[in-house]
Write an enzyme that holds these catalytic residues in place. Structure first.
Site, PDB file in Angstrom:
ATOM      1  N   ASP A   9       0.807  -1.225   0.000  1.00  0.00           N
ATOM      2  CA  ASP A   9       0.000   0.000   0.000  1.00  0.00           C
ATOM      3  C   ASP A   9       0.833   1.265   0.000  1.00  0.00           C
ATOM      4  O   ASP A   9       0.286   2.351  -0.071  1.00  0.00           O
ATOM      5  CB  ASP A   9      -1.013  -0.004   1.142  1.00  0.00           C
ATOM      6  CG  ASP A   9      -0.376   0.084   2.502  1.00  0.00           C
ATOM      7  OD1 ASP A   9       0.231  -0.919   2.900  1.00  0.00           O
ATOM      8  OD2 ASP A   9      -0.472   1.120   3.144  1.00  0.00           O
ATOM      9  N   GLU A  10       2.118   1.156   0.036  1.00  0.00           N
ATOM     10  CA  GLU A  10       2.928   2.364  -0.163  1.00  0.00           C
ATOM     11  C   GLU A  10       3.296   2.548  -1.632  1.00  0.00           C
ATOM     12  O   GLU A  10       3.967   3.506  -1.983  1.00  0.00           O
ATOM     13  CB  GLU A  10       4.213   2.301   0.672  1.00  0.00           C
ATOM     14  CG  GLU A  10       4.016   2.610   2.130  1.00  0.00           C
ATOM     15  CD  GLU A  10       3.742   4.083   2.419  1.00  0.00           C
ATOM     16  OE1 GLU A  10       3.570   4.872   1.478  1.00  0.00           O
ATOM     17  OE2 GLU A  10       3.679   4.432   3.605  1.00  0.00           O
ATOM     18  N   ILE A  11       2.937   1.587  -2.459  1.00  0.00           N
ATOM     19  CA  ILE A  11       3.330   1.732  -3.868  1.00  0.00           C
ATOM     20  C   ILE A  11       2.129   1.954  -4.768  1.00  0.00           C
ATOM     21  O   ILE A  11       2.244   1.922  -5.968  1.00  0.00           O
ATOM     22  CB  ILE A  11       4.113   0.494  -4.355  1.00  0.00           C
ATOM     23  CG1 ILE A  11       3.319  -0.777  -4.082  1.00  0.00           C
ATOM     24  CG2 ILE A  11       5.479   0.429  -3.714  1.00  0.00           C
ATOM     25  CD1 ILE A  11       3.775  -1.952  -4.906  1.00  0.00           C
TER      26      ILE A  11
END
Lengths: 550, 550
Positions: B334-336
């Site tokens: 979810d950071e990408i």
């Protein structure tokens, strides 16, 4: 030995769990530990039993808190310094002056004295050289506050109770005499044990008033001698009541912890439940649709136009007040303030009994209300801003609708307790709770964070003369969406934030305060109160690291 | 004997504590009570031990729930009818068909089978005439669901366990195969006992997936064989860990209650804590200011450009996956995703190691990420909407940023689990938590009420073909501002609302559901889970009376 003066807005050593921050504090950098035989001595002849008990509790906290400092290594890097530290042999409590008449008042007696006469200040000296610590005050209540502070000075490392900040010199007294917490036990019921645990927690942050909103439209848990039908028919269950013995237990427990219990029985609105036992006194009882008559269900309000109702109400309030020892008794009135007057009007206009009495007596609702309030055995009522209700001069007005109303109330000359929904309501921000309304929001959105209350200015827009009428303030937990299940986590640590605002005074800095508040949260948990997390533990262990600017 | 067909959106009898509502239900109006010798029989040769244990627990609930009906008299007016009611002697469980190969699979085995192959339906017949009740299913998992329903049919009046709604005929199966709850044990730690209590509560509302977000940037409580330095240096304390034995305990406990535990270890972001043990694999570890590198402190992400890091990560994930038995393993991502790609970019651009690898290999970050994900031993990863990451076809994508993204994900052809912050995040609405920011709001304001989630449409704006890719949904508790202290009251009953949405299907009516949800809250409390109050008890005892229109 180096002493540095620290003010409440400055950054303290990375961990120093004082809450509320003393108004005068200086600390050093010398390690100090409690000796194995550490004792607390009371240098007062025939000390009051509640002071002796408070000392016993303080010793229990010192032995059982076992709070590790909130840094990454939890104190390991200080182990050597702690092991080699000098030992503090004792703390000695004494009164600075001989009390008048020679007899020492108990904490309990001082806790319920007239509010502006209470003496809560103290001085505390903890030397770094191994000589004994000294706590002095002009009252046992002040000694109790100092004991509370003393209990917050210490951390634990592998069984040793220590500080890294000796010598410590504290000269402390509250900025405001009223620092409260309001609990609503009518929307949902709270067992006595929950209330007593809350009283303990309140005392840890020097809150001195439990504003007990004991009954309301929805339930009547208070057993009032002579009026027992009210609770018999109006409590949620036979066991969801506060008997006179329970009330005495709570009031006594609170007073011994420096807390005055102010009961509140709202009139003339919020009284629907009285109709269960005394239907003749309530207009529009459970009238439908409720939304036409009241801000929340069920509708119903006292028939103030009826002399019988006025007499009944005055007698009931007097009997209720007899259960408590506070100098104050709140009869509410929050349904008759300016913004909600139409609600009363709507009901009374449709109530035949009221209309008949009004036309026969020639009285107005306002004069009727005056009659009632003058009969009430109270010296404190809630605000009646735009209603020209005659209140006793020593009335305290709780400003609850909005902080924007404070200036107008100050103009009336009454003393003020800040209770504004836009800063101090702990229940806000959890959505609407009435049924059949999926999109409903909390009427007082958003959620009030600890930071929001912490930076409140109690004297904003007030003249110096008006500012003197501000007695203090309080957090409030209305319980439409709360109960025993979330009492601790909803109340704490937010109510502690407000406690520091009114003890230490305004101007606090949230950045500096956060590490201390974390430590207070962790200490609360060690003592059995389930205070809520403010941040990930990663942040709690790294003061400042989760600041927006870090 | 009158049977009336009741659908899930219709108003049920004023009190009928089924949650989630069965998809097929008919009830009568005949009183019935459990006989003193009431027994639950398993008409299956050599029944699995977990089914036997489930029956034992069900009998315990029947004996100990002691839930009084939520009406004003709590059932008193039915006392005569209850006393004269016929007695139900037994409930008999049987499988509708002989299992293939003759051996009966355990609940535990069926709970972790491929998600779309699980059989959770059952039929339950409770006659009114004193003959035995019958529960049938095609699986032990289905029998377990039916047992759970059976346990919700009954009230207590002075020691008698009764229903006023016999005969009861239920034919039930879930609308969606994935009904989950996500718990983050990294921001703040939860003891195993809290997780097991939550698993129990989940099973009571037929949630079948614990999405366990076990580690994150802030702490690494998972003890992974071969990688124990991660938890040794990354857990909050030596006792704030989940050992392989703890994990086995949790996974086993969950499976026996029909719940699959899907672990989640985010990559490549949210990995700062790995730097404590393996600094060589993390770029920008605790880089400052954190806000330039990450959405919350501390910064740090896997050096995906390093082959050593890719190999380390793949090995670690594989070892972690070995602790679990689920067919799924979430590696986050979810950071990408689109909205946060700049965050990664900002870090990697400044990380010399990454830049050197990129220029020597000629690879892009995207191809590196592909390398990593193909090595990961998982068949389920979080969404990567605008990043052309190649995912296995059987990947399940959890749509978390916003429900508005669902259609775009559906277009990719992957299966979807609804996890949208704007409906299902239980942590929203409690203000900002970063320090030094008094005015901060919750990023996903406002608070998500049970009603808001309840009326969510899982297939809004989707074609029929896309709709088939919706596997279900879940509530999520991120724990920046939560811990054991508010776990129960924050999660329940809101997670139950989502459970009904995905079991019973969309179209539910909050007005009709509210009285049932009150009863589920009260039943939870009787079973030791501190579910939060939805309304004043006055409302809970008067179904419909606190509707806006009442």
């Amino acid at each position: 030995m180096k002493l540095s003066l620290i003010t409440f807005s400055a950054l303290l050593p990375s961990a120093f769990a004082l809450w509320p921050l003393p108004t005068g504090l200086s600390t050093g950098t010398t390690p100090l530990r409690l000796s194995k035989g550490f004792d607390i001595k009371i240098a007062i002849p025939n000390p009051p039993a509640d002071l002796v008990a408070a000392v016993s509790r303080a010793k229990g906290f010192l032995a059982n808190d076992k709070l590790q400092v909130l840094v990454v290594d939890r104190g390991a890097s200080s182990a050597g310094a702690i092991a080699n530290a000098k030992s503090l042999p004792s703390l000695t409590l004494s009164l600075a002056a001989t009390p008048k008449g020679g007899s020492v008042k108990s904490i309990s007696a001082e806790a319920v004295a007239p509010i502006e006469s209470r003496v809560e200040g103290y001085t505390l000296t903890v030397p770094a050289d191994g000589s004994g610590a000294v706590l002095k005050a002009n009252s046992t209540l002040g000694l109790f506050r100092g004991l509370t502070t003393f209990g917050q000075l210490w951390y634990d490392w592998e069984g040793t109770t220590y500080s890294l900040s000796a010598p410590i010199q504290i000269s402390d007294s509250p900025a405001y005499p009223y620092r409260g917490f309001m609990l609503d036990t009518a929307r949902n019921f709270f067992p006595v044990s929950d209330i007593k645990r809350t009283i303990d927690a309140m005392s840890w942050v020097k809150i001195n008033t439990l504003h007990w909103h004991v009954v309301d439209s929805q339930s009547f848990p208070l057993v009032i001698p002579g009026y027992t039908a009210l609770s018999q028919k109006g409590a949620y269950s036979a066991s969801s009541v506060y008997t006179p013995s329970d009330v005495k237990d709570i009031v006594t427990y609170a007073a011994a912890r420096g807390i005055d219990v102010i009961p509140e029985i709202d009139t003339p609105g919020h009284t629907s439940v009285i109709s269960k036992a005394f239907p003749e006194h309530i207009a529009c009882a459970e009238a439908k649709p409720w939304a036409s008559f009241a801000n929340e269900p069920p509708a119903g309000q006292l028939r103030l136009a009826s002399e019988a109702t006025v007499n009944f109400t005055a007698g009931m309030l007097k009997a209720a007040a007899g259960l408590f020892q506070s100098q104050f008794f709140s009869t509410g009135g929050d349904e008759i303030n300016a913004k909600r007057l139409f609600v009363c009007g709507s009901c009374y206009t449709q109530d035949n009994e009221t209309q008949a009495s009004l036309s026969s007596s020639g009285k107005t609702l306002t004069t009727l209300l005056c009659d009632l309030l003058e009969k009430a055995p109270s010296s404190g009522e809630e605000m009646v801003l735009d209603n020209p209700v005659k209140l006793a001069n020593d009335t305290i007005v709780m400003v609850w609708i909005s902080s924007a109303d404070v200036q107008a109330v100050a103009n009336t000359g009454f003393r003020i307790v800040h209770s504004a929904s836009d800063y101090f309501y702990l229940d806000c921000g959890h959505g609407g709770w009435v049924g059949d309304f999926p999109a409903g929001n909390s009427w007082c959105d958003p959620f009030k964070t600890w930071q929001h209350a912490f930076v409140f200015d109690p004297v904003a827009n007030l003249t110096a003369e008006q500012s003197e009428r501000v007695l203090g303030g309080q957090s409030l937990l209305w319980t439409e969406q709360s109960g025993p299940e979330n009492l601790d986590s909803t109340t704490w640590p937010r109510a502690a934030s407000t406690a520091e605002l009114f003890w230490t005074g305004p101007g606090g800095d949230v950045q500096a305060a956060l590490p201390r508040l974390h430590e207070e949260v962790y200490r609360f948990r060690q003592r059995g109160v389930a205070a809520n997390s403010l941040q990930p533990e990663w942040c709690a262990l790294r003061p400042g690291a989760c600041d927006l600017t870090a």
